[in-house]
Design a protein around this motif. Structure first.
Motif, PDB file in Angstrom:
ATOM      1  N   HIS A 101       0.827  -1.204   0.000  1.00  7.33           N
ATOM      2  CA  HIS A 101       0.000   0.000   0.000  1.00  7.33           C
ATOM      3  C   HIS A 101       0.863   1.257   0.000  1.00  7.33           C
ATOM      4  CE1 HIS A 101      -3.381   2.556   1.232  1.00  7.33           C
ATOM      5  NE2 HIS A 101      -2.581   3.054   2.140  1.00  7.33           N
ATOM      6  N   LEU A 102       1.915   1.245   0.856  1.00  5.05           N
ATOM      7  CA  LEU A 102       2.756   2.431   0.990  1.00  5.05           C
ATOM      8  C   LEU A 102       3.610   2.702  -0.229  1.00  5.05           C
ATOM      9  CD1 LEU A 102       3.944   2.147   4.700  1.00  5.05           C
ATOM     10  CD2 LEU A 102       2.431   3.867   3.754  1.00  5.05           C
ATOM     11  N   ILE A 103       3.981   1.646  -0.984  1.00  2.00           N
ATOM     12  CA  ILE A 103       4.828   1.904  -2.147  1.00  2.00           C
ATOM     13  C   ILE A 103       3.989   2.241  -3.372  1.00  2.00           C
ATOM     14  CG2 ILE A 103       6.738   0.474  -1.313  1.00  2.00           C
ATOM     15  CD1 ILE A 103       5.926  -1.670  -3.282  1.00  2.00           C
ATOM     16  N   GLY A 104       2.700   2.446  -3.162  1.00  4.87           N
ATOM     17  CA  GLY A 104       1.846   2.905  -4.257  1.00  4.87           C
ATOM     18  C   GLY A 104       1.168   1.794  -5.022  1.00  4.87           C
ATOM     19  N   GLY A 105       0.988   0.642  -4.382  1.00  4.14           N
ATOM     20  CA  GLY A 105       0.339  -0.470  -5.057  1.00  4.14           C
ATOM     21  C   GLY A 105      -1.130  -0.182  -5.361  1.00  4.14           C
ATOM     22  N   HIS A 122      -2.855   5.577  -5.869  1.00  7.00           N
ATOM     23  CA  HIS A 122      -2.307   6.486  -4.869  1.00  7.00           C
ATOM     24  C   HIS A 122      -1.385   7.478  -5.554  1.00  7.00           C
ATOM     25  CE1 HIS A 122      -3.922   3.961  -1.758  1.00  7.00           C
ATOM     26  NE2 HIS A 122      -3.357   2.915  -2.306  1.00  7.00           N
TER      27      HIS A 122
ATOM     28  N   ASN B  78       0.677  -5.615  -8.972  1.00  7.44           N
ATOM     29  CA  ASN B  78       1.654  -4.545  -8.828  1.00  7.44           C
ATOM     30  C   ASN B  78       2.950  -4.817  -9.570  1.00  7.44           C
ATOM     31  OD1 ASN B  78      -0.101  -3.192  -7.172  1.00  7.44           O
ATOM     32  ND2 ASN B  78       0.813  -3.929  -5.271  1.00  7.44           N
ATOM     33  N   ARG B 129       0.158  11.935   5.331  1.00 12.10           N
ATOM     34  CA  ARG B 129       1.227  10.937   5.360  1.00 12.10           C
ATOM     35  C   ARG B 129       2.391  11.434   4.540  1.00 12.10           C
ATOM     36  NH1 ARG B 129      -0.704   5.710   2.770  1.00 12.10           N
ATOM     37  NH2 ARG B 129      -1.517   5.075   4.756  1.00 12.10           N
ATOM     38  N   LEU B 159       9.055   7.963  -3.164  1.00 10.69           N
ATOM     39  CA  LEU B 159       9.011   6.498  -3.095  1.00 10.69           C
ATOM     40  C   LEU B 159       8.153   5.915  -4.216  1.00 10.69           C
ATOM     41  CD1 LEU B 159       9.616   3.945  -1.337  1.00 10.69           C
ATOM     42  CD2 LEU B 159       7.552   4.470  -0.085  1.00 10.69           C
ATOM     43  N   LEU B 160       7.001   6.543  -4.443  1.00 11.35           N
ATOM     44  CA  LEU B 160       6.081   6.014  -5.447  1.00 11.35           C
ATOM     45  C   LEU B 160       6.666   6.131  -6.848  1.00 11.35           C
ATOM     46  CD1 LEU B 160       4.162   6.090  -2.994  1.00 11.35           C
ATOM     47  CD2 LEU B 160       2.381   6.847  -4.527  1.00 11.35           C
ATOM     48  N   PHE B 163       9.121   3.235  -7.581  1.00 10.12           N
ATOM     49  CA  PHE B 163       8.551   1.947  -7.958  1.00 10.12           C
ATOM     50  C   PHE B 163       7.847   1.980  -9.307  1.00 10.12           C
ATOM     51  CE2 PHE B 163       9.702  -1.088  -4.896  1.00 10.12           C
ATOM     52  CZ  PHE B 163       9.892  -0.424  -3.697  1.00 10.12           C
TER      53      PHE B 163
END
Lengths: 283, 280
Positions: A101-105, A122, B78, B129, B159-160, B163
């Motif tokens: 969730h936190l890494i933008g999944g 996100h 993902n 956040r 961070l996003l 990835f």
């Protein structure tokens, strides 16, 4: 006289006693409640303490590499250990889910017994998490968008037509990229308005693909400079073109403002403007 | 009297919070130190057929199975597999949560190790956040391709973006590998991949025309802002004697012709076209 006073006094005293009695009743009700709550909490605390001890035993056994099932104590003890094992594993699984969730999944969730899925997009910019957009995809015959909360100015239909049927993952990736860029551009406008009072945001739009700023250039006489930032690439949060306009042509052509133009092209708008202010180029 | 109970209740609530936190930490530390052993033990728990035991644990087992299924789905959609996940809670109160996470995993053949700190503050109806620290190590890719981007992303704490870009880069790399491998299998006498199918290089040579080679460089650039751009280039080599015969100036113009071809036909068809020319 005396009898009347006695009567009135007696009446008053009776009323007082009654009042106190009611208060006593309230008090004792509250006391009962508190007592009950304390008992419940005490039980919970004791249960937790027991569980914590069991988990510690589990940890010691694993650390010293003892087999977990040769416990002399009854099978009940073994079940406790197994329960702790499963609880440990459940904790890890929840942590992993949070990590995704936190890494933008996409936080994909199956709904309606697999007939549809819900995904979340996100967005974040410079470490700050921004909006989350959600979408429900109907999977019954072909993949179709059934519900979403993506802003109407966003070209969702066009992306859906081009990519959704062919490649779901590519569709999600494209949306994520574009939504993040939009959130980033929007955030830059917010930050500009918040941080830099002396710069006026003249024009912006829903898709944030154009931004017109009015700055005051520091020179012998302060002059107004209009900066127009065009974002032709909607997957990016930096402009593709920057125009500097000023009544005083020598100012807009000066090396200082050529530099400012580069700053606006290469860094986020609020960062560029703050730098320009720090360098004394604008008010 | 009341006060005594109120005090006791407050104390008990604090104790409970502490015990819950302690249990969480112990559970997490078990995983950190003994993850493998735990997995093995869990297998035997699943396979346990003891009646009464199974009954008391069945709810927990079902819950765990559900979580595993959800996790598999997340991993699949993902495109990112997380093999290690360590969470440390530095601060937890009603409105604020500060955690440090250390993740290790892979995206196709690219390995990553990411350490970051995240702070969450509950403000009225919104949850704020932000990532406050970020350290990234990537393996399995030519570092020069990625290093500028990784440094920038560590600075901006994005961070996003990291990835998203990792995924895109991985997809473009996979496309390149598949194309290179396909051609090597289809034309083994003519096509060679001197640095393997995951590299940038493909060399086309005809056995009948030694000394003449066409080298294709298929680079995948990652800009500092995370824009992934594949770019192909052609390098022609011809022995000096042959150059005398090069009246049409193929050597000089070959690379430009290739770029035009790319624009019209795309990578796969253009490369196939080149290969065909030496297969005559």
């Amino acid at each position: 006289m005396e009898t009347m006073e006695q009567g009135v006094l007696g009446h008053l005293m009776a009323l007082e006693r009654e009042g106190m009695g009611q208060q006593d009743q309230h008090e004792s009700q509250r006391l009962e409640m508190l007592k009950a709550r304390a008992v419940t909490l005490r039980a919970k605390r004791d249960q937790l303490k027991h569980q914590t001890d069991v988990v510690k035993i589990l940890k010691d056994k694993i650390s010293t590499d003892l087999p977990l099932d040769d416990d002399a104590a009854a099978a009940g003890g073994f079940t406790e250990l197994q329960k702790s094992l499963l609880t440990a594993w459940r904790m890890q699984l929840k942590d992993l889910q949070r990590a995704h969730h936190l890494i933008g999944g996409y936080d994909l969730v199956e709904c309606k017994e697999g007939k549809s899925v819900c995904v979340s997009f996100h967005t974040a910019f410079e470490g700050v998490y921004l909006e989350t957009y959600n979408m429900e995809l109907d999977l019954t015959r072909t993949v179709q968008i059934s519900r979403h909360n993506i802003p109407p100015s966003f070209p969702l239909e066009s992306f859906a037509k081009q990519i959704l049927q062919k490649d779901l993952k590519a569709f999600l990736q494209t949306l994520s990229q574009n939504l993040n860029a939009l959130a980033a551009r929007r955030r830059q406008v917010c930050l500009l308005k918040e941080l830099v009072g002396s710069v006026e945001v003249m024009e912006s739009n829903q898709l944030c693909n154009i931004l017109v700023l009015m700055c005051t250039a520091q020179s012998e006489s302060p002059k107004a400079v209009l900066c127009t930032l065009e974002y032709a690439d909607l997957t990016q949060c930096l402009p593709t073109r920057v125009r500097i306009e000023c009544e005083d042509k020598t100012l807009s052509q000066s090396p200082q403002w050529k530099k400012n133009q580069s700053l606006l092209l290469e860094s986020p708008a609020h960062t560029a403007v703050l730098t320009m202010r720090r360098m004394g180029s604008i008010a | 009297m009341e006060q005594k109970y109120e005090e006791e209740i407050q104390m008990l609530q604090q104790e409970i919070e502490m015990l819950e936190a302690e249990q969480e930490e112990t559970l997490r530390s078990i995983f950190i130190e003994h993850g493998d052993r735990l997995q093995r033990e869990l297998k035997s728990v699943y396979e346990e057929r003891g009646g009464a035991q199974k009954h008391t644990l069945s709810k927990l087992i079902t819950e765990v199975r559900e979580l595993e299924k959800k996790l598999r789905r997340q991993t699949e959609i993902n495109g990112i597999a997380i093999n290690e996940c360590f969470v440390k809670t530095l601060h937890k109160s009603e409105r604020k949560l500060v955690q440090q996470l250390r993740l290790a995993g892979h995206c196709s053949v690219l390995l990553f190790q990411v350490e970051f700190a995240v702070t969450e503050i509950q403000e009225d109806d919104a949850l704020l956040r932000r990532v406050t620290e970020l350290n990234i190590v990537v393996d399995g890719v030519d570092f020069k391709d990625f290093s500028a981007f990784v440094s920038r992303v560590e600075d901006t704490k994005d961070l996003l973006l990291f990835f998203r870009t990792l995924r895109t880069f991985s997809e473009r790399s996979e496309e390149r590998r598949q194309t290179f491998q396909h051609f090597q299998e289809k034309y083994p006498d003519v096509v060679s991949l001197p640095e393997g199918c995951r590299s940038e290089l493909m060399i086309i040579r005809s056995p009948q025309l030694p000394g003449i080679s066409m080298t294709i460089f298929w680079k995948i650039d990652v800009s500092m802002e995370g824009v992934v751009k594949p770019s192909l280039e052609l390098l022609l080599k011809m022995p000096d004697q042959a150059r005398e015969f090069d009246t049409k100036k193929v050597m000089e113009n070959g690379s430009d012709y290739f770029q035009s071809l790319l624009r019209v036909l795309g990578a796969e068809a253009s490369i196939e076209g080149l290969i065909r020319t030496v297969c005559l």
